[in-house]
Scaffold this motif. Sequence first.
Motif, PDB file in Angstrom:
ATOM      1  N   LEU A   6      38.163  36.032  60.039  1.00  0.00           N
ATOM      2  CA  LEU A   6      37.793  34.840  60.804  1.00  0.00           C
ATOM      3  C   LEU A   6      38.969  34.313  61.626  1.00  0.00           C
ATOM      4  CD1 LEU A   6      35.502  32.606  58.576  1.00  0.00           C
ATOM      5  CD2 LEU A   6      34.913  33.806  60.668  1.00  0.00           C
ATOM      6  N   ILE A  11      35.450  32.014  66.464  1.00  0.00           N
ATOM      7  CA  ILE A  11      34.140  31.506  66.061  1.00  0.00           C
ATOM      8  C   ILE A  11      34.295  30.556  64.871  1.00  0.00           C
ATOM      9  CG2 ILE A  11      32.868  33.544  66.834  1.00  0.00           C
ATOM     10  CD1 ILE A  11      32.740  34.416  63.873  1.00  0.00           C
ATOM     11  N   ALA A  12      33.286  29.751  64.681  1.00  0.00           N
ATOM     12  CA  ALA A  12      33.204  28.889  63.505  1.00  0.00           C
ATOM     13  C   ALA A  12      31.876  29.162  62.826  1.00  0.00           C
ATOM     14  CB  ALA A  12      33.301  27.428  63.919  1.00  0.00           C
ATOM     15  N   ALA A  14      28.844  27.696  60.132  1.00  0.00           N
ATOM     16  CA  ALA A  14      28.275  26.458  59.605  1.00  0.00           C
ATOM     17  C   ALA A  14      27.261  26.811  58.527  1.00  0.00           C
ATOM     18  CB  ALA A  14      27.592  25.677  60.718  1.00  0.00           C
ATOM     19  N   PHE A  25      31.456  23.346  57.584  1.00  0.00           N
ATOM     20  CA  PHE A  25      31.958  24.119  58.712  1.00  0.00           C
ATOM     21  C   PHE A  25      33.230  24.838  58.286  1.00  0.00           C
ATOM     22  CE2 PHE A  25      29.645  20.606  60.616  1.00  0.00           C
ATOM     23  CZ  PHE A  25      28.862  21.256  61.558  1.00  0.00           C
ATOM     24  N   ALA A  26      33.391  26.063  58.737  1.00  0.00           N
ATOM     25  CA  ALA A  26      34.618  26.810  58.465  1.00  0.00           C
ATOM     26  C   ALA A  26      34.960  27.637  59.691  1.00  0.00           C
ATOM     27  CB  ALA A  26      34.446  27.709  57.253  1.00  0.00           C
ATOM     28  N   SER A  27      36.240  27.814  59.901  1.00  0.00           N
ATOM     29  CA  SER A  27      36.692  28.660  61.007  1.00  0.00           C
ATOM     30  C   SER A  27      37.961  29.357  60.564  1.00  0.00           C
ATOM     31  CB  SER A  27      36.959  27.796  62.243  1.00  0.00           C
ATOM     32  OG  SER A  27      38.121  27.015  62.048  1.00  0.00           O
ATOM     33  N   VAL A  32      36.717  22.492  57.616  1.00  0.00           N
ATOM     34  CA  VAL A  32      36.610  21.266  58.381  1.00  0.00           C
ATOM     35  C   VAL A  32      35.641  20.358  57.637  1.00  0.00           C
ATOM     36  CG1 VAL A  32      35.925  20.253  60.581  1.00  0.00           C
ATOM     37  CG2 VAL A  32      36.968  22.508  60.535  1.00  0.00           C
TER      38      VAL A  32
END
Length: 75
Positions: A6, A11-12, A14, A25-27, A32
């Motif tokens: 990642l 990209i993120a 959800a 949410f993660a990226s 986050v």
Amino acid sequence: MEQHFLARKPIALARIQWGGEPIVFASGAGFVGNPDKLRWQYETQSRDDLRLEFARKLICDKLRNSLVTLQSSLP
């Protein structure tokens, strides 16, 4: 050490709640989260009175919605 996949992508991700609302949410930059919601979660988890209040509201909402569903489904 190799970067996580990642971290190499712009990209993120959800996680979507059953009702369509995004909840996590993660990226590549990490997690986050809404600080106010996280604070509320930690406080609620640590206090019995807040947990019971939260659970009572959920149970009442579920019962109310179940009654509506049953009333509209049964003759």
